[in-house]
Design a protein around this motif. Structure first.
Motif, PDB file in Angstrom:
ATOM      1  N   ALA A  79       0.677  -7.444  -8.971  1.00  0.00           N
ATOM      2  CA  ALA A  79       0.339  -6.021  -9.340  1.00  0.00           C
ATOM      3  C   ALA A  79      -0.642  -5.400  -9.324  1.00  0.00           C
ATOM      4  O   ALA A  79      -0.931  -4.176  -8.338  1.00  0.00           O
ATOM      5  CB  ALA A  79      -0.126  -6.571 -11.210  1.00  0.00           C
ATOM      6  N   ASP A  80      -1.689  -6.017  -8.825  1.00  0.00           N
ATOM      7  CA  ASP A  80      -2.470  -5.662  -7.333  1.00  0.00           C
ATOM      8  C   ASP A  80      -2.129  -4.926  -5.843  1.00  0.00           C
ATOM      9  O   ASP A  80      -2.209  -3.718  -5.911  1.00  0.00           O
ATOM     10  CB  ASP A  80      -3.958  -6.292  -7.089  1.00  0.00           C
ATOM     11  CG  ASP A  80      -4.805  -6.181  -7.893  1.00  0.00           C
ATOM     12  OD1 ASP A  80      -4.795  -6.153  -9.168  1.00  0.00           O
ATOM     13  OD2 ASP A  80      -5.498  -7.704  -7.943  1.00  0.00           O
ATOM     14  N   LEU A  81      -1.187  -5.985  -5.810  1.00  0.00           N
ATOM     15  CA  LEU A  81      -0.378  -5.126  -4.303  1.00  0.00           C
ATOM     16  C   LEU A  81       0.587  -3.698  -4.726  1.00  0.00           C
ATOM     17  O   LEU A  81       0.608  -2.728  -3.972  1.00  0.00           O
ATOM     18  CB  LEU A  81       0.296  -6.204  -3.622  1.00  0.00           C
ATOM     19  CG  LEU A  81      -0.085  -7.608  -3.128  1.00  0.00           C
ATOM     20  CD1 LEU A  81       0.476  -9.044  -3.361  1.00  0.00           C
ATOM     21  CD2 LEU A  81      -0.586  -6.891  -1.705  1.00  0.00           C
ATOM     22  N   LEU A  82       1.013  -3.937  -6.121  1.00  0.00           N
ATOM     23  CA  LEU A  82       1.914  -2.787  -5.896  1.00  0.00           C
ATOM     24  C   LEU A  82       1.033  -1.932  -6.247  1.00  0.00           C
ATOM     25  O   LEU A  82       1.820  -0.459  -5.787  1.00  0.00           O
ATOM     26  CB  LEU A  82       2.949  -2.664  -7.262  1.00  0.00           C
ATOM     27  CG  LEU A  82       4.134  -4.629  -7.149  1.00  0.00           C
ATOM     28  CD1 LEU A  82       4.661  -4.962  -8.131  1.00  0.00           C
ATOM     29  CD2 LEU A  82       5.329  -3.392  -6.351  1.00  0.00           C
ATOM     30  N   ARG A  83       0.238  -1.812  -7.214  1.00  0.00           N
ATOM     31  CA  ARG A  83      -0.406  -1.127  -7.024  1.00  0.00           C
ATOM     32  C   ARG A  83      -1.088  -0.709  -6.017  1.00  0.00           C
ATOM     33  O   ARG A  83      -1.665   1.159  -6.710  1.00  0.00           O
ATOM     34  CB  ARG A  83      -1.786  -1.346  -8.258  1.00  0.00           C
ATOM     35  CG  ARG A  83      -2.470  -0.553  -9.238  1.00  0.00           C
ATOM     36  CD  ARG A  83      -3.727  -0.708  -9.890  1.00  0.00           C
ATOM     37  NE  ARG A  83      -3.317  -1.140 -11.357  1.00  0.00           N
ATOM     38  CZ  ARG A  83      -2.614  -2.372 -11.498  1.00  0.00           C
ATOM     39  NH1 ARG A  83      -3.680  -3.902 -10.906  1.00  0.00           N
ATOM     40  NH2 ARG A  83      -2.463  -3.291 -12.385  1.00  0.00           N
ATOM     41  N   ALA A  84      -1.820  -0.508  -5.021  1.00  0.00           N
ATOM     42  CA  ALA A  84      -2.329  -0.558  -3.928  1.00  0.00           C
ATOM     43  C   ALA A  84      -0.624   0.608  -3.187  1.00  0.00           C
ATOM     44  O   ALA A  84      -1.917   1.412  -1.926  1.00  0.00           O
ATOM     45  CB  ALA A  84      -2.444  -1.409  -3.085  1.00  0.00           C
ATOM     46  N   THR A  85      -0.008  -0.045  -3.353  1.00  0.00           N
ATOM     47  CA  THR A  85       0.718   1.235  -2.434  1.00  0.00           C
ATOM     48  C   THR A  85       1.001   2.269  -2.867  1.00  0.00           C
ATOM     49  O   THR A  85       1.101   3.830  -2.052  1.00  0.00           O
ATOM     50  CB  THR A  85       2.582   0.822  -2.527  1.00  0.00           C
ATOM     51  OG1 THR A  85       2.697   0.849  -4.347  1.00  0.00           O
ATOM     52  CG2 THR A  85       2.254  -0.699  -2.390  1.00  0.00           C
TER      53      THR A  85
END
Length: 341
Positions: free
Chosen positions: A223-229
């Motif tokens: 979720a953190d990786l996706l949010r960072a996009t």
């Protein structure tokens, strides 16, 4: 007082040719206005009629898939040829890569796939797979430089918008986000993906970012990786289990965990090769696998549907006896379909 009579001005006659030209101009303007209104109405109806993928969604079985090419060639043994023939009829996502569909050919490829979708009364499902530093130098290494990638995805987007009458599903750059933490390039990748999303989105086009799978990153980490996009508000959701073998139930649970953390995003799940479940932690051409449930079999409020995304019969890479990634592997096709024939 005497009334003054002004002389009448001579009446000018408009030449007949000018009258005809004027009438033609007026009629042309009316026709153009009607065309514009008609186009706006058509676009409005297409927008209002657009529905996201769901249970019973049927996607194209591409006539230029590697399974279809192998079926036409008939170069394998009896089991291998039967596997290729059966797989060639199965609705499966078509992978656009710059190696097979370069910038000067990709528009025509998408247009051909769209025509097939109309003929088959199906949705079009494509995986866009040409990101710079694709696969971080692993088995599927390659991709385009940033400028070429921008042009390539622009051509794809133009072709998709030219097919506004059909439903389009875009799986955008499998593994790109889940691999980013090990490649150390999340911001670079987010920039490339932003450009691709801007190029591709349009009416009745549903874009899904890479969401990894249930045995890769824990939900909070993914979720953190996706949010960072900073892309989640511009796409439908995430694609899970692409090219992997995880159980469908585990992927549904993972989809719900991600959706809870990310404000209700949706997902599609790849079930093309998970019929026998995973082989422990082995992801590269594990033996003993089977094709999974057909696309359109499952869905709920978070998972739009399952799809066949990775084409069965194509190698994961040069591991466990397999050829180069993406190459048709007749023996693997026969093994995956052994219970279907």
């Amino acid at each position: 007082m005497a009334r003054t009579h002004r002389p009448k001005r001579p009446r000018r006659r408009i030449p007949r040719a000018l009258v005809v030209v004027g009438a033609i101009v007026v009629i042309a303007a009316l026709i153009a206005a009607i065309a514009v209104v008609g186009s706006l109405v058509t676009t409005l109806f297409q927008t209002l009629g657009a529905r996201p993928p769901a249970v019973d969604t049927r996607i194209v079985a591409p006539d230029e898939s590697k399974a279809a090419q192998a079926a036409r060639a008939g170069a394998g043994d009896a089991d291998e040829n039967a596997a290729a023939e059966w797989l060639s009829t199965q609705p499966t996502t078509y992978w656009l890569t710059p190696e097979i569909d370069p910038v000067d050919e990709v528009w025509d490829r998408v247009a051909h796939l769209a025509a097939e979708a109309r003929d088959q009364k199906a949705a079009l499902s494509i995986a866009v797979y040409g990101l710079p530093d694709r696969d971080c130098g692993n088995h599927s290494a390659g991709g385009l430089d940033p400028d070429a990638y921008r042009e390539w995805t622009g051509r794809i987007g133009d072709a998709l918008r030219n097919a506004s009458d059909i439903q389009k599903i875009v799986v955008l750059e499998p593994d790109s986000i889940a691999l980013a933490s090990s490649c150390g390039s999340i911001q670079d990748r987010a920039g490339y993906l932003r450009g691709a999303v801007d190029s591709i989105r349009g009416t009745n086009t549903w874009i899904y970012l890479d969401g990894g799978h249930s045995s890769w990153h824990p939900p909070a980490e993914m979720a953190d990786l996706l949010r960072a996009t900073n892309l989640l508000s511009d796409v439908r959701g995430v694609a899970l289990n692409v090219s992997n073998y995880q159980d469908t139930a585990a992927e549904f649970a993972y989809a719900h965990a991600l959706s809870d953390q990310l404000g209700g995003i949706h997902a599609v799940i790849d079930t093309s090769r998970n019929g026998a479940g995973p082989a422990g932690s082995e992801w590269c051409n594990p033996a003993g696998r089977l094709v999974g449930s057909p696309g359109g079999s499952y869905g709920d409020g978070v998972v739009d549907t399952n799809l066949w995304i990775k084409p069965p019969g194509e190698s994961d890479g040069e591991c466990n006896g397999g050829p180069v990634a993406g190459t048709w592997w007749p023996a693997a096709a026969a093994e995956l379909t052994r219970e279907q024939r």
